[in-house]
Enzyme design. Sequence first.
Site, PDB file in Angstrom:
ATOM      1  N   LYS A  34     -17.751  -0.161 -12.111  1.00  0.00           N
ATOM      2  CA  LYS A  34     -18.316   1.224 -12.184  1.00  0.00           C
ATOM      3  C   LYS A  34     -19.427   1.441 -13.204  1.00  0.00           C
ATOM      4  O   LYS A  34     -19.843   0.305 -13.965  1.00  0.00           O
ATOM      5  CB  LYS A  34     -16.890   1.691 -13.434  1.00  0.00           C
ATOM      6  CG  LYS A  34     -16.951   3.378 -13.353  1.00  0.00           C
ATOM      7  CD  LYS A  34     -15.565   3.747 -13.907  1.00  0.00           C
ATOM      8  CE  LYS A  34     -15.343   5.160 -14.088  1.00  0.00           C
ATOM      9  NZ  LYS A  34     -16.366   5.717 -15.275  1.00  0.00           N
ATOM     10  N   THR A  40     -25.398  -5.076 -15.056  1.00  0.00           N
ATOM     11  CA  THR A  40     -26.724  -5.579 -15.035  1.00  0.00           C
ATOM     12  C   THR A  40     -26.730  -6.904 -16.148  1.00  0.00           C
ATOM     13  O   THR A  40     -27.301  -7.852 -15.543  1.00  0.00           O
ATOM     14  CB  THR A  40     -27.726  -4.581 -15.262  1.00  0.00           C
ATOM     15  OG1 THR A  40     -27.748  -3.521 -14.143  1.00  0.00           O
ATOM     16  CG2 THR A  40     -29.296  -5.291 -15.378  1.00  0.00           C
ATOM     17  N   ASP A  63     -29.355  -1.647  -7.116  1.00  0.00           N
ATOM     18  CA  ASP A  63     -28.619  -0.268  -7.742  1.00  0.00           C
ATOM     19  C   ASP A  63     -30.264   0.605  -7.820  1.00  0.00           C
ATOM     20  O   ASP A  63     -31.194   0.048  -8.386  1.00  0.00           O
ATOM     21  CB  ASP A  63     -28.403  -0.564  -9.193  1.00  0.00           C
ATOM     22  CG  ASP A  63     -27.951   0.834  -9.909  1.00  0.00           C
ATOM     23  OD1 ASP A  63     -28.209   1.838  -9.277  1.00  0.00           O
ATOM     24  OD2 ASP A  63     -27.014   0.597 -10.904  1.00  0.00           O
ATOM     25  N   GLU A 245     -10.645  -0.287 -20.390  1.00  0.00           N
ATOM     26  CA  GLU A 245     -10.357   1.329 -20.188  1.00  0.00           C
ATOM     27  C   GLU A 245      -9.538   1.809 -18.771  1.00  0.00           C
ATOM     28  O   GLU A 245      -9.616   1.070 -17.734  1.00  0.00           O
ATOM     29  CB  GLU A 245     -11.385   2.304 -20.617  1.00  0.00           C
ATOM     30  CG  GLU A 245     -11.965   2.189 -21.781  1.00  0.00           C
ATOM     31  CD  GLU A 245     -13.247   3.066 -22.215  1.00  0.00           C
ATOM     32  OE1 GLU A 245     -13.487   3.938 -20.933  1.00  0.00           O
ATOM     33  OE2 GLU A 245     -13.910   3.080 -23.140  1.00  0.00           O
ATOM     34  N   ASN A 272     -16.088  -6.489 -20.387  1.00  0.00           N
ATOM     35  CA  ASN A 272     -17.077  -6.139 -21.472  1.00  0.00           C
ATOM     36  C   ASN A 272     -16.767  -5.098 -22.769  1.00  0.00           C
ATOM     37  O   ASN A 272     -15.600  -4.623 -22.445  1.00  0.00           O
ATOM     38  CB  ASN A 272     -18.453  -5.727 -20.898  1.00  0.00           C
ATOM     39  CG  ASN A 272     -19.143  -6.866 -20.225  1.00  0.00           C
ATOM     40  OD1 ASN A 272     -19.237  -8.107 -20.537  1.00  0.00           O
ATOM     41  ND2 ASN A 272     -19.902  -6.623 -18.967  1.00  0.00           N
ATOM     42  N   CYS A 286     -11.743   1.157 -35.068  1.00  0.00           N
ATOM     43  CA  CYS A 286     -11.891  -0.039 -34.374  1.00  0.00           C
ATOM     44  C   CYS A 286     -10.476  -0.680 -33.904  1.00  0.00           C
ATOM     45  O   CYS A 286     -10.156  -1.102 -33.078  1.00  0.00           O
ATOM     46  CB  CYS A 286     -12.778  -1.120 -35.261  1.00  0.00           C
ATOM     47  SG  CYS A 286     -14.187  -0.510 -35.728  1.00  0.00           S
TER      48      CYS A 286
END
Length: 341
Positions: A34, A40, A63, A245, A272, A286
């Site tokens: 996504k 990258t 891209d 997520e 990530n 956090c």
Amino acid sequence: MSSTAMVSGDDSLEPTLQSLLDQKTLRWVFVGGKGGVGKTTTSCSLAIQLAKVRKSVLLISTDPAHNLSDAFGQKFGKEARLVDGFDNLSAMEIDPNGSIQDLLATGGDQADDPMAGLGLGGMMQDLAFSIPGVDEAMSFAEVLKQVKSLSYEVIVFDTAPTGHTLRFLQFPTVLEKALAKLSQLSSQFGPMLNSILGARGGLPGGQNLDEILSKMESLRETIGEVNAQFKDADLTTFVCVCIAEFLSLYETERMIQELTSYQIDTHCIVVNQLLFPGKDSSCEQCKARRKMQKKYLNEIEDLYEDFNVVRMPMLVEEVRGKEKLEKFSNMLVNPYVPPEE
């Protein structure tokens, strides 16, 4: 990458991309996911690691939002050029808005390029631009050129967001079928077309229909070769990049299902932007975010227990420039060890 050892059992796969470096037969590596999940950065970092163990590596951005130049702090274009500080890592950015004829002709001698010199002039360009998703067409033309030249040992693709990527990977199959159908029709109606064209003075460039059809057949064979390579797990793999997520996980699941349906190997996921607040941290946001991320990490582990799942930390600085990319790339092969939670 991260606390894999803490979260997974002993029987889990290595939480690194080391298996890709060890796979000496690998020729095509696609990195996708996504938008905004760090594709990258991951593709640049993987290319850096591959350059340590392979003779020559080419990094291609398909891209339209080209970020390779920003990532390395060096301008790249449609011609491959060496990345500063490396003698075996090159990069290029395919411009989907450029002329497809220019791209197809960059191979030099037309006789060596099955897509060049088909004798259809502007018609070929019009046809290419009429295809939904011209960026996929442009990218695939570059793939064909690389297949013919074989000048790089391994090619890494920094792909467009998910939808474009999946269309790109489907493109060779669609094109191969279309050319097969065209070949079938031409064998049926070729003689009639030849006589009509003869009466009208023939085709531009003095070619006849048989010559064009034979070049199209050669193109179809090359596309068939690419198709076979993409579906060969020894030669091709797809690295999925996501964040912990819901939407990103959903997109990754959909992508893996589609890749499987295309028979394209995928066995690595890079997660990530993970937070690892220390147990004494006073940052409530956090901790709340880490709790949510843990939930989705557990789902990833359950869904993809036969994958190498790499956990990468959220960093305090942007990963830009050779030094920061090299530092980030080391965590792809040496798992990040977070502070104790």
